[in-house]
Design an enzyme around this catalytic site. Structure first.
Site, PDB file in Angstrom:
ATOM      1  N   ASN A 191      53.411   9.597  83.567  1.00 28.55           N
ATOM      2  CA  ASN A 191      54.131   9.730  82.298  1.00 28.55           C
ATOM      3  C   ASN A 191      54.235  11.214  81.911  1.00 28.55           C
ATOM      4  OD1 ASN A 191      55.056   9.606  79.679  1.00 28.55           O
ATOM      5  ND2 ASN A 191      53.128   8.789  78.834  1.00 28.55           N
ATOM      6  N   CYS A 199      51.003   5.951  76.874  1.00 30.29           N
ATOM      7  CA  CYS A 199      50.450   5.288  78.055  1.00 30.29           C
ATOM      8  C   CYS A 199      48.959   5.023  77.888  1.00 30.29           C
ATOM      9  CB  CYS A 199      50.729   6.112  79.308  1.00 30.29           C
ATOM     10  SG  CYS A 199      50.139   7.794  79.226  1.00 30.29           S
ATOM     11  N   GLU A 226      42.965   5.465  67.014  1.00 25.94           N
ATOM     12  CA  GLU A 226      43.928   4.466  66.547  1.00 25.94           C
ATOM     13  C   GLU A 226      43.239   3.217  66.003  1.00 25.94           C
ATOM     14  OE1 GLU A 226      47.040   3.731  69.374  1.00 25.94           O
ATOM     15  OE2 GLU A 226      47.577   5.850  69.494  1.00 25.94           O
TER      16      GLU A 226
END
Lengths: 229, 161
Positions: A191, A199, A226
C-alpha cells in the site's frame, strides 16, 4: 612565486614541465586560500530563502512534479509526497525515506522538491487523526503507484470504517476474489498510502496482527488509537 | 536519477557562491533562482553520467551573462560595482574586501577564478564553459588571482592610518 602567468605544461622541456607542475600546485593552493573568505561564507539562511522561492516558482511553472515533506508522528517520521493530482505516497521511517524518494524519481519523475505547501491539508488531518479528533481523511489521492488487483484491494480498504477491522479473507471476498487471500496480504504490504488508506485495519482471521509496512508496533499503535477514541 | 532535491542540497551552496562572485550579491538571487529553475526543467533529460556540478555552472554562467547584459543596458547602473547592502553594520571584513576586489576583475577573469578556485572545476571544464582553450582558461584564472592579490595589497596600503 614570481611568475603567476601560469603557462604550465604547454611546450618546454620535460624538466621545465616538472618545475612548472610544482609551481602549479603551489599556485592552486595559494589561489584557493586567497578565495577562502568567499568559499567559507555562511549562506544557510540565504539558501533556505532561495529554496522557498524555487518551490514557488517551480510550482507556478508546472515543474514541481512531486512535492514532499516529512512530518513527525507518534509512529515516527512520515514522508508525505504529492503530485498535482493528489497524495501519492506516505512512507514510514523504516522504509527509508531516501530510498522511497529514489523510487518515486525512477517511477514517476525526478522533478522532486521538498516543499510543504502541497501537503498542508493532509499534514493537518494526520495531526488531528493522531490526536483522536479525526476519523477519516478528506484529501485527493493519486493512486498511480498501484494497478490491477492490488489497486482494487487498496480502494476497498478505505471502506473499512475507523475502529473496525477485517480479515485478509474478508477483504479477498469483498473484492470478489475469495481465494486471493495471499494477494490481499501483498496488496496491503505494498500500500503506497499507509495510515491514510487504512491497511492497518486488516488482520489475520485468528485476530493476530499479520504484517505491516511500518512494523507491527506501528500497526498495534494505530489500532490502539482507534479503539480508544 | 536522484530526486532533484538532492541536486539542490548538494550543489546549491556552490552555485550561490559562483553567482555572487560573478554577478555580485544584488543579482545573485535572480541568477541562482533562474539557474535552478532551468535545471529543474531540463533535469529529466540529463544523461546519467553527466557531471552535475559542471552542468549547473554552465547554466549559471549563461544566466549570469544575461543578467550582466541586462545590467549594462540599465543606464543608472553602469558604474554600479556591486556593494553589499550593509544589513548589519559590521566593520568591513576580509570577505567584503575580497568581494569588492573580485567585482573589479574583468568578466572573464572573474568567471575563471570563480569556477576554478571557488568551486574547483578543472581548467579544462572551465574552458568548455567559457569557450576557448584550456590554457586560456588557466591563464585567465591565474591572471585573476594575481590581480586580486595586487588590489587587495593596494587596499590594505590605503587603509593603513
Amino acid at each position: 612565486m614570481t611568475d603567476s602567468s601560469g603557462s604550465i605544461g604547454s611546450g618546454g622541456t620535460a624538466r621545465a614541465g616538472v618545475a612548472g607542475a610544482q609551481e602549479d600546485v603551489v599556485d592552486e593552493r595559494a589561489g584557493a586560500e586567497l578565495l577562502a573568505p568567499l568559499a567559507d561564507q555562511e549562506q544557510g539562511a540565504d539558501l533556505a530563502r532561495l529554496h522557498g522561492r524555487l518551490e514557488r516558482e517551480a510550482a507556478e511553472g508546472g515543474l514541481l512534479d512531486i512535492a514532499y515533506r516529512v512530518v513527525d508522528s507518534p509512529i515516527g517520521p512520515l514522508l508525505l509526497a504529492a503530485t498535482d493530482q493528489g497524495l501519492l505516497r506516505v512512507a514510514f521511517g523504516v522504509e527509508g525515506h531516501d530510498a522511497v524518494l529514489a523510487t518515486l524519481a525512477a517511477r514517476v519523475s525526478p522533478r522532486i522538491l521538498r516543499s510543504p505547501a502541497r501537503t498542508e491539508a493532509v499534514a493537518r488531518q494526520l495531526e488531528e487523526y493522531f490526536a483522536g479528533r479525526r476519523r477519516s481523511f478528506d484529501v485527493p489521492l493519486d493512486r498511480r503507484l498501484s494497478r490491477g488487483f492490488r489497486r482494487s484491494v487498496q480502494e476497498h480498504l478505505t471502506e473499512i470504517a475507523y475502529g473496525r477491522t477485517e480479515s485478509y479473507a474478508e477483504v479477498a471476498a469483498a473484492t470478489g476474489n475469495p481465494r486471493a487471500v495471499r494477494a490481499v496480504g501483498s496488496a496491503c504490504s505494498t500500500n503506497p498510502l499507509p495510515v491514510v488508506v487504512p491497511c492497518h485495519r486488516v488482520l489475520r482471521s485468528n485476530g493476530s496482527l499479520g504484517g505491516y509496512v511500518g512494523g507491527l508496533e506501528a500497526k498495534h499503535a494505530l489500532l490502539a488509537l482507534e479503539s480508544a477514541a | 536519477m536522484k530526486p532533484f532535491e538532492r541536486v539542490v542540497a548538494e550543489h546549491g551552496a556552490a552555485v550561490l557562491r559562483v553567482c555572487r562572485a560573478v554577478v555580485g550579491p544584488v543579482d545573485a538571487d535572480d541568477a541562482w533562482s533562474e539557474t535552478f529553475l532551468a535545471a529543474l526543467r531540463a533535469y529529466p533529460a540529463l544523461p546519467a553520467d553527466a557531471n552535475v556540478e559542471a552542468w549547473l555552472v554552465t547554466i549559471a554562467h549563461r544566466k549570469a551573462l544575461d543578467l550582466l547584459r541586462a545590467r549594462a543596458r540599465r543606464p543608472e547602473s553602469v558604474a554600479d560595482v556591486p556593494e553589499i547592502p550593509s544589513v548589519h553594520q559590521e566593520p568591513e571584513d576580509a570577505a567584503a574586501e575580497l568581494r569588492r576586489a573580485v567585482a573589479g576583475l574583468p568578466t572573464k577573469q572573474r568567471q575563471a577564478v570563480a569556477y576554478h578556485y571557488l568551486i574547483g572545476l578543472p581548467h579544462a571544464e572551465v574552458a568548455e564553459i567559457l569557450g576557448g582553450t584550456t590554457d586560456a582558461a588557466r591563464r585567465a584564472a591565474a591572471d585573476g588571482i594575481s590581480s586580486l592579490r595586487r588590489s587587495l595589497a593596494a587596499e590594505r596600503e590605503e587603509a593603513r592610518p
